[in-house]
Every structure is written in C-alpha cells, then in structure tokens.
Design an enzyme around this catalytic site. Structure first.
Site, PDB file in Angstrom:
ATOM      1  N   ARG A  64     -13.046   6.489   0.031  1.00  0.00           N
ATOM      2  CA  ARG A  64     -13.253   5.263  -0.872  1.00  0.00           C
ATOM      3  C   ARG A  64     -12.912   3.995  -0.439  1.00  0.00           C
ATOM      4  O   ARG A  64     -12.381   3.850   0.642  1.00  0.00           O
ATOM      5  CB  ARG A  64     -12.324   5.598  -2.211  1.00  0.00           C
ATOM      6  CG  ARG A  64     -12.321   6.875  -2.783  1.00  0.00           C
ATOM      7  CD  ARG A  64     -10.896   6.899  -3.709  1.00  0.00           C
ATOM      8  NE  ARG A  64     -11.113   8.209  -4.432  1.00  0.00           N
ATOM      9  CZ  ARG A  64     -10.167   8.849  -5.276  1.00  0.00           C
ATOM     10  NH1 ARG A  64      -8.948   8.091  -5.205  1.00  0.00           N
ATOM     11  NH2 ARG A  64     -10.111   9.875  -5.963  1.00  0.00           N
TER      12      ARG A  64
ATOM     13  N   GLU B 182       5.109  -5.710   9.291  1.00  0.00           N
ATOM     14  CA  GLU B 182       4.310  -6.986   8.681  1.00  0.00           C
ATOM     15  C   GLU B 182       5.235  -7.930   8.223  1.00  0.00           C
ATOM     16  O   GLU B 182       4.913  -8.932   7.515  1.00  0.00           O
ATOM     17  CB  GLU B 182       3.259  -6.698   7.860  1.00  0.00           C
ATOM     18  CG  GLU B 182       2.154  -5.923   8.731  1.00  0.00           C
ATOM     19  CD  GLU B 182       0.938  -5.725   7.693  1.00  0.00           C
ATOM     20  OE1 GLU B 182      -0.141  -5.369   8.038  1.00  0.00           O
ATOM     21  OE2 GLU B 182       1.019  -5.555   6.495  1.00  0.00           O
TER      22      GLU B 182
ATOM     23  N   ASP C 224      -1.461   4.049   5.670  1.00  0.00           N
ATOM     24  CA  ASP C 224      -0.446   3.703   4.481  1.00  0.00           C
ATOM     25  C   ASP C 224      -0.332   4.909   3.307  1.00  0.00           C
ATOM     26  O   ASP C 224       0.785   5.254   2.935  1.00  0.00           O
ATOM     27  CB  ASP C 224      -0.831   2.524   3.679  1.00  0.00           C
ATOM     28  CG  ASP C 224      -0.907   1.215   4.801  1.00  0.00           C
ATOM     29  OD1 ASP C 224       0.096   1.282   5.966  1.00  0.00           O
ATOM     30  OD2 ASP C 224      -1.346   0.346   4.603  1.00  0.00           O
TER      31      ASP C 224
ATOM     32  N   ALA D 278      -6.281   1.501   4.988  1.00  0.00           N
ATOM     33  CA  ALA D 278      -4.892   2.015   4.197  1.00  0.00           C
ATOM     34  C   ALA D 278      -4.706   3.676   4.244  1.00  0.00           C
ATOM     35  O   ALA D 278      -4.020   4.144   3.791  1.00  0.00           O
ATOM     36  CB  ALA D 278      -4.995   1.667   2.608  1.00  0.00           C
TER      37      ALA D 278
ATOM     38  N   LEU E 260      -3.308  11.281  14.046  1.00  0.00           N
ATOM     39  CA  LEU E 260      -4.512  11.369  14.968  1.00  0.00           C
ATOM     40  C   LEU E 260      -5.877  11.036  14.458  1.00  0.00           C
ATOM     41  O   LEU E 260      -6.747  11.594  14.703  1.00  0.00           O
ATOM     42  CB  LEU E 260      -4.427  12.534  15.733  1.00  0.00           C
ATOM     43  CG  LEU E 260      -3.084  12.986  16.323  1.00  0.00           C
ATOM     44  CD1 LEU E 260      -3.028  14.277  16.882  1.00  0.00           C
ATOM     45  CD2 LEU E 260      -2.751  12.097  17.476  1.00  0.00           C
TER      46      LEU E 260
ATOM     47  N   GLY F  22     -11.809   0.097  -0.111  1.00  0.00           N
ATOM     48  CA  GLY F  22     -10.700  -0.855  -0.283  1.00  0.00           C
ATOM     49  C   GLY F  22      -9.195  -0.156   0.088  1.00  0.00           C
ATOM     50  O   GLY F  22      -9.312   1.075   0.329  1.00  0.00           O
TER      51      GLY F  22
ATOM     52  N   ASN G 123       0.921  -1.355  -0.029  1.00  0.00           N
ATOM     53  CA  ASN G 123      -0.082  -0.095   0.028  1.00  0.00           C
ATOM     54  C   ASN G 123       0.804   1.275  -0.155  1.00  0.00           C
ATOM     55  O   ASN G 123       0.681   2.358  -0.756  1.00  0.00           O
ATOM     56  CB  ASN G 123      -0.949   0.087   1.190  1.00  0.00           C
ATOM     57  CG  ASN G 123      -2.005  -1.045   1.274  1.00  0.00           C
ATOM     58  OD1 ASN G 123      -2.181  -1.747   0.204  1.00  0.00           O
ATOM     59  ND2 ASN G 123      -2.480  -1.090   2.480  1.00  0.00           N
TER      60      ASN G 123
END
Length: 302
Positions: free
Chosen positions: A287, A141, A254, A251, A223, A289, A44
C-alpha cells in the site's frame, strides 16, 4: 488511560512524490504523483501498535502550524493518548520529503522542526505515562539526549525497552546498550552501528552478536524481503518474510516495530510477536504512504 505501549519520538508530515526513478544530483525530474500523509517514525510506530492490538500513548512535539494540527488529529483518530504531544510556538512541524521510484525504493530528507525541541524535561513531565507503560519505544528522530534519558528511565522503571535505531549513521553511545531489551536495526543500521558489513543472514548474525556483546539484551535485524533475524542469549532464529509484490516500502520497518511491541504488550511470546510484526509489515508494503499503509489486527492472517 492505561497505555501499555508508550512511544517517545517523532511526528512528521510526509510530502511524497512518486517518479519512475530517483533523481541524480542537479537533475530536475518529472514525477507521476504527489500527496501528503502523516508520518514520522515515532507516530508511525504508535499507529501500528494501536492498530495491531495495544493501547498507546505518544510523547513528542509538533509545530504551531496546520501540519501540527493534522498530525495530532491523525493520532487521536486512532484512539492514541496525545496528552504528551506538545505544540512548539514559532516552529514548524517535522517534515519528511520523500521520493519513491517505480521499484518502490525511496529517498528521504527530514526537517526536524518541533521534533528537535523534544527535551528530556519534556518527557519527564509525563513520567506517569512511562510508569504505567509495559513497553517503551524510542527511535533516533529526536535529540540523542532525550533518547538516552528515556532509555535509562525505562530501564529504571523495569519496563520492556525497545530502541529502533533509525535513522542510524554512526555507532550509538556504549552506555545506551545496557538499557535496551530489544534493539531493532535494519541491515544498513546494523552496519552503521557496528562497522561490520551486513548483507546476508550470516553477516547480520555477526553484527547482532557484536551488539549483544556491547550490552543490548536481544537484537532483531530486519532484512526486508529476507525476513528478520532474532538473536538472544539462547542463540539465533531466522524468520522468513511473507512474499508480496511491494508498492511502497515507506513505514514497513515502523509497522514491524509497532506490531512487535503490540504483540509483547498483549502477552505474546517473542516469536509470535515477531510474526505479528512481519505479517503487518508485509501488508504495509503493498500500500502507498506511511500511516495509511499500516493494517489493522483483523487484516492479519491467523
């Protein structure tokens, strides 16, 4: 390809279910919709950096399955250098199981798959990418030893090193901090790293100052709807968030990290880079996803 931003991290296929609310323990809940979409914090952030102005290379692993092929293709379609995206035989690609409720909050379970096999040696094989980078980004991750090696190598090479400590549930090894130029946790991550409560701007400042005392160069605490707090040797500055009606916060962090990194790689001053990340993140939460929600530079307000 000269990659100004190199991302060392995870690639996941996100399996996303939307429901009115998150299920309780032991409960079966009827959902509203389901879709699969490329994700993973590393991927991402790579997509965000690429869409928001940087040339990008990704270092990571996928499994030898259909998801792995799709994850790699998704990055290649963004003109991201994928020479360092390895394929692990006999292993699944990383998967994130995500439930999003009507208030746009989410609950996520991650299966590492190939991400768990990204070793320091895997990254070292592509040291030329790190040498050619201006900004190196890591998250949590992939295995800690790999993150530690990459942070140290980035510092040794004199690159701008960013760590997004997500998903952090415990303090980081103290030795890591001296290698980090920009540490970018959210509120819960800042709390996990320091043991201090973080629930407003003042408490975020206290946590950020603690992280700087431990050796982090500069700290940006994101925040959410309250914006971001930047803390450096020169003091602190609060950046208010753009007000939007959120649809899906997946995301958003990200997108901020990738946008900020792209801004730095493109020569923006720190504050300008933060604003670029914020504007992009504000669009992304409207949005659905992970990667599909990330905007392109041309979509950002001047």
């Amino acid at each position: 390809m000269h990659a100004k931003v190199v991302v060392v991290g995870s690639l996941n296929m996100d399996l996303v279910a939307r429901a009115e609310r998150l299920p309780r323990g032991g409960e079966t809940l009827a959902g509203d919709s389901f879709f699969t979409v490329p994700g993973g914090k590393g991927a991402n952030q790579a997509v965000a950096a690429a869409r928001l102005g940087a040339s990008v290379a990704m270092v990571g692993n996928v499994g030898d399955d259909a998801y792995g092929q799709q994850l790699r293709q998704a990055l290649e379609s963004e003109n991201i250098d994928c020479q360092a995206v390895g394929v692990c035989a006999g292993v699944s690609s990383g998967v994130a199981l995500i439930v999003v409720d009507a208030a746009s909050q989410n609950a996520i379970v991650i299966i590492p798959g190939g991400n768990g096999l990204l070793t320091p040696e895997s990254v070292q094989r592509f040291d030329a990418l790190l040498q050619n980078a201006e900004v190196i980004i890591c998250q949590l991750e992939v295995p800690p030893a790999t993150v530690a090696w990459t942070l140290a190598r980035g510092r040794e090479l004199g690159k701008t090193v960013i760590l997004n400590p997500a998903p952090a549930t415990d303090p980081l090894p103290r030795a890591w901090f001296a290698h980090i130029d920009y540490l970018i946790p959210n509120e819960s991550e800042a709390e996990a790293l320091t043991g201090l409560p973080v629930n407003d701007i003042d408490s975020a400042r206290c946590a950020a100052e603690r992280l700087r005392e431990w050796g982090a160069g500069k700290v940006i605490v994101t925040l959410g709807a309250e914006g971001a707090l930047f803390v450096s040797e020169h003091g602190s500055r609060h950046f208010p968030a753009t007000k939007v009606k959120p649809l899906d916060t997946t995301a958003a962090g990200d997108t901020f990290v990738g946008g900020f990194a792209a801004g730095l790689a493109c020569g923006l001053e720190e504050g300008e880079a933060i604003v670029r990340g914020q504007r992009a993140a504000a669009i992304s939460v409207t949005r659905a996803g992970a990667q599909p929600s990330i905007p392109f530079l041309k979509e950002l307000a001047p």
